[in-house]
Design a protein around this motif. Sequence first.
Motif: not given
Length: 127
Positions: A37, A46-47, A51, A54, A70, A79, A83, A115
Amino acid sequence: EKRIVPYEAIGEAKLNELVDAFYSKVANHPDLQPIFPSDFTEIARKQKQFLTQYLGGPPLYTEEHGHPMMRARHLPHEITPTRAKAWLRCMSEAMDEVKLEGPLREGFFSKLVLTAQHMVNTPDKPL
Ligand code: HEM
């Protein structure tokens, strides 16, 4: 024996800086920009949560959004291997920018490589 928690070693401030630097690169990457977006506020938020957990910090993402799953959450987005490579490149450049260095960076980045590979759900289009 003391175990090092990467989240504690990096710190909240630097992790936040990293995520912001990362998404400014994603926003300008020709392979990535089309699937994101234009407003990165929510994804960056959110990241930061993701993380944090994580890297062994408090489970902020799970508390608000439930099980991370995820790969499943990425299925609506194409993906490709290209990318995934671009994502990792943006992250590596962001790590340079915030001067995340040494074994802490190496360990974090290697985990992200795995990941990112796991998120790939679409082959590259043949030329
Ligand atoms: C969400 C792309 C890898 C963590 C997203 C979104 C896209 C995306 C398009 C949705 C943005 C939105 O519309 O809100 C990619 C691409 C990757 C990749 C191209 C390349 C491999 C990763 C990796 C991680 C990650 C390696 C974590 C280490 C997240 C998180 C979200 C997200 C936490 C938010 C999920 C939610 O909505 O709750 N990603 N991603 N992504 N991605 Fe990725």
